[in-house]
Design an enzyme around this catalytic site. Sequence first.
Site, mmCIF file in Angstrom:
data_model
loop_
_atom_site.group_PDB
_atom_site.id
_atom_site.type_symbol
_atom_site.label_atom_id
_atom_site.label_comp_id
_atom_site.label_asym_id
_atom_site.label_seq_id
_atom_site.Cartn_x
_atom_site.Cartn_y
_atom_site.Cartn_z
ATOM 1 N N CYS A 1 0.820 -1.212 0.000
ATOM 2 C CA CYS A 1 0.000 0.000 0.000
ATOM 3 C C CYS A 1 0.857 1.266 0.000
ATOM 4 C CB CYS A 1 -0.918 0.030 1.203
ATOM 5 S SG CYS A 1 -2.024 -1.366 1.270
ATOM 6 N N ASP B 1 2.990 2.329 2.507
ATOM 7 C CA ASP B 1 3.326 2.938 3.798
ATOM 8 C C ASP B 1 3.792 1.877 4.781
ATOM 9 O OD1 ASP B 1 2.337 5.741 3.526
ATOM 10 O OD2 ASP B 1 0.422 4.729 3.220
ATOM 11 N N CYS C 1 4.659 8.388 2.049
ATOM 12 C CA CYS C 1 4.514 9.720 1.469
ATOM 13 C C CYS C 1 4.844 10.798 2.493
ATOM 14 C CB CYS C 1 3.092 9.887 0.951
ATOM 15 S SG CYS C 1 1.872 9.776 2.267
ATOM 16 N N CYS D 1 -2.818 7.830 7.008
ATOM 17 C CA CYS D 1 -1.445 7.936 7.522
ATOM 18 C C CYS D 1 -1.454 8.159 9.029
ATOM 19 C CB CYS D 1 -0.698 9.091 6.860
ATOM 20 S SG CYS D 1 -0.387 8.826 5.114
#
Lengths: 140, 394
Positions: free
Chosen positions: A33, A35, A60, A104
């Site tokens: 994914c 992360d 990110c 996140c």
Amino acid sequence: MYSEKVMDHFSNPRNVGEIEDASGVGTVGNAKCGDIMRIYLDVDEETKVIKDCKFKTFGCGAAVATSSMATELVMGKTIYEALEVTNKAVMEALDGLPPVKVHCSLLAEEAIHAALWDYAQKNHIVIEGLEPPKADIGDE
Amino acid sequence: MEKLIYLDNAATTALKPEVLEKMMPYLKENYSNPSSIYSFAQKANKAVNDARSAIAGILGAKEREIYFTSGGSEGDNWAIKGAADLLKEKGKHIITSKIEHHAVLYTCEYLERQGYEVTYLDVDENGIVSPQSVEEAIRPDTILISIMFANNEIGTIEPIKEIGEIASKHGILFHTDAVQAFGHVPVNVDELHIDMLSASAHKFHGPKGIGFLYLREGAKIGTLIHGGAQERSRRAGTHNVPGIVGMAAAASIAAEEMEKNIAKETQVRDYAINRILEEVPYARLNGDRKNRLPNNINICFRFIEGESMLIMLDQKGICASSGSACTSGSLDPSHVLLAIGLPHEIAHGSLRLTLSAETTKEDMDYVIDHIKVTIERLRSMSPLYEDFVKKNPV
């Protein structure tokens, strides 16, 4: 698209690194994914205060910033207080995240929980309200 | 002014000043509707027809085979939906590839929901669609083959001539999305057996909001935009005169300078690719090394994520792009990078640099120096790199 705080924590991330012989380590997310967060805790055995906290993140800008902010927020707290560092708290401290990046902050919360879980397991203690980590790098 | 190195020419390009100059009279003095009868409008009408003729000339086509559209997405939608609409009695099967632009892919998915069947062909590790796989996919009810001329992400140029020959041999309509190719590499519709071709002006230093569909005479497709009698009653809507004039001017300049630009861009491109691959460990080039757009560089850096890289480069005035999930708005990285067989975690670390003829080696040196710093910094923060180093001690 990102707040100044997010940009600041991305450009100058706090507490990047590893802790050797850490009291607890948690890794969440998966590379699929895009992360992965790993959080290291150094916990004082007597007081249960988090003396040091470090992170490494693949992800990110928001993933890096939320990890950085999460380490700042748990530092100096007891392992019980650290449980209260929620994704909402991380987001607020960063002056918000774009809607597509909310996951996140969830990941940051999960990373803290995973590290606390690891600590609890190693020390045979129960942290009330703490659940086993949902995702792990080993899931792949 | 702050430093700006623009390396996202596959997204859009700068409007050339001489193109703007040609457009200005139709933005200012002559605002007429070219479909009107009076001489004021006939002047604009002539400009539209001259533009049509210029573009037809570049493609080796006839004037009446050029239809002005709003851009690449409209051209793709029109060609595919129009063919599906008019040929449904003959069949409902379409052949395309897995690496098309979303303007093609999502149009095909829409048609699947309308009862059409679509074959999405695999590509090889360099992104090439094999002509043989096209031929093997042909069925008695196949009505359309749509294969892109060159890929927007990895720059691979497809074997269009071979695919065109196959389509022509089987009497099947052949469309190509040439948005990244037209104005950059030679395109002749007869030599390549192309029946339909979509292009967009802002990809070759023309204005945004204008494009064209080449439609071979005799090829019948339905209408997408219904209304007035413009474009031989096949595409309604008042002509975007400044856009059309600008597109033709940009296409003419691109055609004139093509040979020179290809040589120049290829040289800078290869210099940069070689430098990056030599100086950055765990990097790989995506796309075909030889059959490649002269301005495209697409490289994956392991252990890092693309969006972080873009933000750091942006802080140094570098505009680039990535196929990571975070830049696509979904959890999956680019469908093109997955189609060439990259695992998700590597696809997340892609960087696309698309040059213009103005890009110099010095620009690329600046960019590469910053790429190296960026990669090193992000890797030092990456748990994937940490694990890799522990497993593979130096």
